[in-house]
Design a protein around this motif. Sequence first.
Motif, PDB file in Angstrom:
ATOM      1  N   UNK A   1       0.838  -1.193   0.000  1.00  0.00           N
ATOM      2  CA  UNK A   1       0.000   0.000   0.000  1.00  0.00           C
ATOM      3  C   UNK A   1       0.878   1.251   0.000  1.00  0.00           C
TER       4      UNK A   1
ATOM      5  N   UNK B   1      -0.202   5.534  -3.118  1.00  0.00           N
ATOM      6  CA  UNK B   1      -0.271   6.974  -3.296  1.00  0.00           C
ATOM      7  C   UNK B   1       0.145   7.394  -4.699  1.00  0.00           C
TER       8      UNK B   1
ATOM      9  N   UNK C   1      -3.888   1.719  -6.300  1.00  0.00           N
ATOM     10  CA  UNK C   1      -4.776   1.174  -5.271  1.00  0.00           C
ATOM     11  C   UNK C   1      -6.067   1.962  -5.159  1.00  0.00           C
ATOM     12  N   UNK C   2      -6.080   3.178  -5.736  1.00  0.00           N
ATOM     13  CA  UNK C   2      -7.260   3.998  -5.488  1.00  0.00           C
ATOM     14  C   UNK C   2      -8.326   3.874  -6.568  1.00  0.00           C
ATOM     15  N   UNK C   3      -8.011   3.239  -7.690  1.00  0.00           N
ATOM     16  CA  UNK C   3      -9.033   3.131  -8.726  1.00  0.00           C
ATOM     17  C   UNK C   3      -9.756   1.796  -8.640  1.00  0.00           C
TER      18      UNK C   3
ATOM     19  N   UNK D   1     -12.336  13.693  -7.956  1.00  0.00           N
ATOM     20  CA  UNK D   1     -12.033  13.516  -6.532  1.00  0.00           C
ATOM     21  C   UNK D   1     -11.093  14.626  -6.069  1.00  0.00           C
TER      22      UNK D   1
ATOM     23  N   UNK E   1      -9.962  15.217  -3.215  1.00  0.00           N
ATOM     24  CA  UNK E   1      -8.982  14.853  -2.191  1.00  0.00           C
ATOM     25  C   UNK E   1      -7.770  14.131  -2.759  1.00  0.00           C
ATOM     26  N   UNK E   2      -7.889  13.686  -3.976  1.00  0.00           N
ATOM     27  CA  UNK E   2      -6.758  12.971  -4.558  1.00  0.00           C
ATOM     28  C   UNK E   2      -5.539  13.882  -4.557  1.00  0.00           C
ATOM     29  N   UNK E   3      -4.394  13.333  -4.217  1.00  0.00           N
ATOM     30  CA  UNK E   3      -3.147  14.090  -4.200  1.00  0.00           C
ATOM     31  C   UNK E   3      -3.086  15.127  -3.099  1.00  0.00           C
TER      32      UNK E   3
ATOM     33  N   UNK F   1      -6.745  14.399   4.016  1.00  0.00           N
ATOM     34  CA  UNK F   1      -7.367  13.067   3.888  1.00  0.00           C
ATOM     35  C   UNK F   1      -8.183  12.756   5.130  1.00  0.00           C
TER      36      UNK F   1
ATOM     37  N   UNK G   1     -11.171  14.710   5.028  1.00  0.00           N
ATOM     38  CA  UNK G   1     -12.092  14.222   4.002  1.00  0.00           C
ATOM     39  C   UNK G   1     -12.781  12.939   4.441  1.00  0.00           C
ATOM     40  N   UNK G   2     -12.045  12.131   5.197  1.00  0.00           N
ATOM     41  CA  UNK G   2     -12.626  10.856   5.622  1.00  0.00           C
ATOM     42  C   UNK G   2     -13.813  11.079   6.539  1.00  0.00           C
TER      43      UNK G   2
ATOM     44  N   UNK H   1     -18.852  13.328   1.294  1.00  0.00           N
ATOM     45  CA  UNK H   1     -18.288  13.644  -0.006  1.00  0.00           C
ATOM     46  C   UNK H   1     -19.228  14.503  -0.852  1.00  0.00           C
TER      47      UNK H   1
ATOM     48  N   UNK I   1     -19.050  14.508  -4.392  1.00  0.00           N
ATOM     49  CA  UNK I   1     -18.581  14.044  -5.687  1.00  0.00           C
ATOM     50  C   UNK I   1     -19.386  14.658  -6.831  1.00  0.00           C
TER      51      UNK I   1
END
Lengths: 680, 272, 548
Positions: free
Chosen positions: A113, A118, A127-129, A150, A152-154, A160, A163-164, A168, A170
């Motif tokens: 991971x 990342x 891992x994120x798609x 998204x 929050x990506x990057x 993060x 965001x969690x 969301x 979206x």
Amino acid sequence: MINDRDRFRQDKSPYERPNFPFRCGRIRIWGKPCSAGPGLNGACGGVSECRPFKNGDRWECRRTPSAGGACENGPSPDGSCCIQAPPCRPKRSLRGYRGRIGLLAFAFVVAIIAAFGFHDGAGALDTSSPGDLSGAHANFTQGVGCVACHDTHDKSASEWIQAAWTPGDLSENCSTCHTFGGPAQTPHNKVFTGEAALAASKTECVMCHTEHKGAAGEIVAMTDQQCHACHEKKFKSFSNGHPAFSKDFPSRRRTAIAFNHTSHFDKHFQNKRFVEKAPAQRCVTCHNAANADRNVPVRSFETTCAACHENQIAERDLHLLTFPELEENPFDKAEIIAACGPGEADQEAAAAIVEKLAAKPIKAAANETKLEARVREMKEKLGLIESPKKPETTNQANATPQEDEEFESVSTETLPPLAMMLLDVEDGEDPESYAEPVSELVNAMIESGDGAILDLLSERTDKAKQLLAGLSQELVRSVGCAWALNQEYEALSEPVLGGWYADELSLKYKPLRHGDPVVLGWLNLATSSDVSEDFRDQLLSSSEGAGACAKCHSVSTEKGVSDGPRKIEWRLGAQSGQKHVRYRHKPHLNLLGPGASCETCHKINPDAEFSAAFKQTDPLNYASNFRSIEKQTCMNCHAESKVKQECTLCHEYHDEHGFRKKMLSGDGGSPHSAPKMTKK
Amino acid sequence: MARKIPMSLVLFGVLALASFAALFWQSRLITVQLGDASILTGYTLFVTILLLGMFNARKKLSMIPLGRARTWLIFHVVLGVFALALFWLHTGGIWPLGLYEQLLAGSFYLVSASGVFGYLLQKALPSRLTHTGIEIIYDRIPAEIAEIRERAETLVIECTKETGSETVAQHYVGTLFWYFQKPRFLFAHLFGGDAAGFWLRGPGSAARRYLNDVEKKLFDEILDLAALKAHVDRHYVCQGVMKKWLFLHIPLAVSVVTLAVWHLILVNVYVL
Amino acid sequence: MERPQRWSTPFGPDMSDADITSLFERDDIAAIDIDRFPKHTPLEGVLRNDTRIVRYRSGDIVVREGDYGNSAFLVLKGNLRVVLAPKLPQSMLGRQNAKKKGFFEALSQLWTNSTIPEVRNLSGYEQQGLRGSSDSPDARVFLQDVPVVLNNHRTAMLREGSLFGELAALGRVPRTATIFSEDDAVLLEIRWQGLRELRKYDQGWRRKIDQRYRESALKNHLQESSMFARLDDTTLNAVADKVLFETYGAFDWNVSFQRLRERGSSQEAPLAKQGDYPDGLLMIRAGFARVSVQHGTGDRTITYLGAGDHFGLGELYAAWKNPDIEDMAMKTSISALGYVDVLRVPAPILEEHVFPFMDPPADTLMELAEHPVSDDALMEWAVEERFVNATRAMVIDLEKCVRCDDCVRACASTHGGNPRFRRHGKSSENLMVANACMHCTDPVCMIGCPTGAIHRSLQSGSVIINDMTCIGCATCANSCPYSNISMVAIRDSNDRPITDPESQKPIMKATKCDYCEGQPGGPACVRACPHDALKRVDFHDYNPTGSM
């Protein structure tokens, strides 16, 4: 050993300790483990069987009973155990290994991971798609990557974490590219007001559209039950519970053209004169089935209506101006003559008249006929005879002694609505109110020809030029001169093809053809709200209106308000207003079976009060001359275990789905920005 | 002898079925109402996986009354089947599209498969062990084999001393030593075959025809030891397999939990 | 003189002639008629080999309430005190103070359990009132403050010449009271064999012993039986006077059992034989008896009887009901399994006081004999191996057991990181009785513990060992006929063996299953078995096909 009778004795079989992490290393070579066993740290427990004890001057064996008790030989003289074995490398117990492998697996996964989790979307192991995007989205987001949707990506770890814990959003990002006829996130993109706004919950794009289902993934599929999530009226399927179509379906609204299908099929062409013009192929004679979609478009006027109705257009002129009856002559004859200047013909004519008149007694007598009176009047006007003095007792306000003369207007007409509008006159039948504007106009006409009318019209509308297109200066001046001299204008010729012309007391326009822009302009002007009722009624009259446009093109008011601004239905085609219903004729045309035709569904209703609907302006107050189509008609095919019947077959969720222009401008991930090239 | 179906199995089975039915129905309802059913099924699946992992924690917490491990095992097995069904409900298919999800699904399937495998092993092997007629603790097997070998070698020496003939000793060194050295014929023992017996009757006892009566008597004792060792070998293999299948199950389970936690984080960061 | 076998190991090795002489000078010994003793067991021999002289210091505990003993005591000198009420606390007696652990206390074992095997905290041992060690013959627990005990507890005085402990020695019943020496005392300890001889050959001792027995124990025992429950006090006394009490088999059967098992044969003392005329009802008071019928060339065990059971009722009842029938012989035999203590109620008493008032007894014994022999294999085996003694035998079904050792680990987790049983043992078919303490009905391990460290828990009835007072003498471990007590060498917290400073011999402790005494939730091994293979059973009501 297993065969020993007393193998279970406590002094022969010590406790087995499966919780101990190490085993004697001698088991690696399938040897007998020593009794000491390995230490806790995994080191060898010792190379000797016991630690002898010196009792006085004798060494005593101290081997434990479980290892066999005191040995036969006893300790060596130096006090060491007589049984020595090479040290072993203790072995971890199975459980010990298992625990280590478990830890290793954990570390391995965390490492994977950390290494790939990342990485941006282009990575080998992302891992994120959770799956490829659908083809279209993949194409448009290629350049930007995951952040296209998204946010929050990057982002940093702290973002993060934030965001969690926050819900969301979206769907917000969908509007980057997608547009709708209304708000993006309300049901059916509709604007709700009042109580409905409270009831209508916010919708999210992701409620129905889920991405990452692979390049060929279906992201717009929607089940019937999902429609029922919001709709209060719930039913099983179209054939089972769908409400009946409205009684006026599909002809909810009046047609643009007052075309009576009933009479065109069955009445007009019964006549022998027209029988050869009868629509041989019924509907498709006029409707172009080749271009059938939601509507089956009607072919052009020229190929359909023109055969019978073209002549009717030119028969109705547009009356722009009529010289009205005046009680007094407002014109200065000399000035007019100076301005107009009698031509050669005028002078000759005038000379002839003078001669004739001279031969006759010019004195006004009591028994003078009306004609004689008029002749005398003209003579006086022309200055051939002295006009009799008006009695002093008459109206003092009447200025000049000349005006005291009896004035007889050449016209007995009233001012037409167009002219009233033009001159801003309120009462077209009251000479007092229009005399001055008319005279001013006529003067202006003489002075500047069509410009005079153009100036006036420009005050009313900015399309004045179009409205007066083709009006010549000469014509206007001539007309003005004639009228100023209280004469009827004598047209040099009748217009053949149409266009502006004048006859005795009127300035008119004869429509050239179907869709004549001048008439069109005037009719459109008539629909604006700031024109007088007379003006409007005249132009939009189906029987008298210019070009007879309104005979066929229906005139409507918005939303059934009878005195609102009018609208002329120039364009054909359904204006159903049902944004969320879709129907395509084409697939149906050839599928309804042998012998089927348009009339399979569209059945003529001869009893309908069709024409009555066109006598008023409310487009919704309408009786089609087709019978309404009932649900049953569709259900012949679209039903359980027949042709499909899901909601989305006929209903469209979104209102005017479109795309933002910026998509094409190269901003925000346009397909033209060639993201793959940017890497180089 | 028909085994009684344990009450707890019936109870958990019914509970699991009912829960799954409820979840299935609820997720259908959520989907129909335009919600995201995978939130419900996902969190339930996550909790289920953690509960499955609790079985291991239970084993480490024997000192407190957490109920019988028997009940826990039944719960674990039923919950495992439940989790598999729930997994399919959650993913909506057999195999997901994302590479990471494929990793997660792959691990999950492997854990499930190894669990089923282990369960079947534990049903099949104990009686095979019991039928050997001997019982031995796994950790004592190396010592036992060493002792049998020692005994056999003592017999060989005794035989040589007594008869002066080296026939038995040569046979032992040439053939039998290989057998007594460590567990042999592992696969046959695992699958219930009698390769060891076959070998002992053939090559193992090939020298017997050349022995005199005294030697024969001692040699038969050696063969008895060899037969005993075959039983020990069977215990070694079968008990070993019953322990070693967990070498697959537990590390994979650790992976699944770890992967699932990251999956959960990603989903919460990216979508929810 | 033919030396009785037991005299090869005299009770007290250092009984001197002077001791014997001084004994004969005492009135109570001198009163014994020497001539009634047979030649091969003379009184002098009994005294020399079956008794010993023991000295107690002030505060030393002689017998503890609840202990099992195989000897009686005669006070030769000094005063002893019997504690009447309130009873002495368990800790004073050198017993484990069994307190149920709370949840967190139990959970704390997760991190307090040591990885070092058999680690002990030495400081705990010093607080205990303990005299002597495993090597000294007079190791015992003493009361540290006698005056306080006398102040706080009501006691009775036992003076010179008093005999006590004979009931426990003869009847295998727990001691009923705690007795300690008030000042320095000298006692004659008579082991059960000697006591039996004395009772057998001397009228005076018999009268004395029987009288005491009738008064204290017999009436109670009769009252407990439903047959005599309806009798009033005077009738019951009359009945008690007529009842005979008998002992069969060896008191220390466990020693001979192991020896005989090694030889492959065992002899059982018969109580009544098939075909005999029934003369009285046998009521089992302690120990076990086998009921058998002739089958083929051997005897087939039909059932076994334990304390509270009786034998011969059916035959006696039938004989009373049908006096004309001639063939009134016993249908089954009964023999002692090791040791059995019975009451024989003569038939006339039954005919007078019992039979007229009871329903005809169900003849269950003969029904049992109709089962196929294979059905009884398990019971036959359990009787053969004396597992019938167990109340909580650890039985593992090998067809279910996956040999995961979870039970052993669970055991270790509740015992400081040390397992307290060994997962092996005798097996029959698919059932294995593992080497874990069975908590016997007849706990022979408790006989002879010098400090009373091994005792029955008052709370749970489990047999437990107090590690604090265990001196590692291994008496219990050697007594246990099932090898279920293990001696372990203890270590300190640095993983070093603890040794006796003088001899460098390791300090040993007796350890065994305590049935998770004080642990919440009962035995951890049973709870830890994921496959329902392990059970703790009393063979009396154990049916493996039904309950497993």
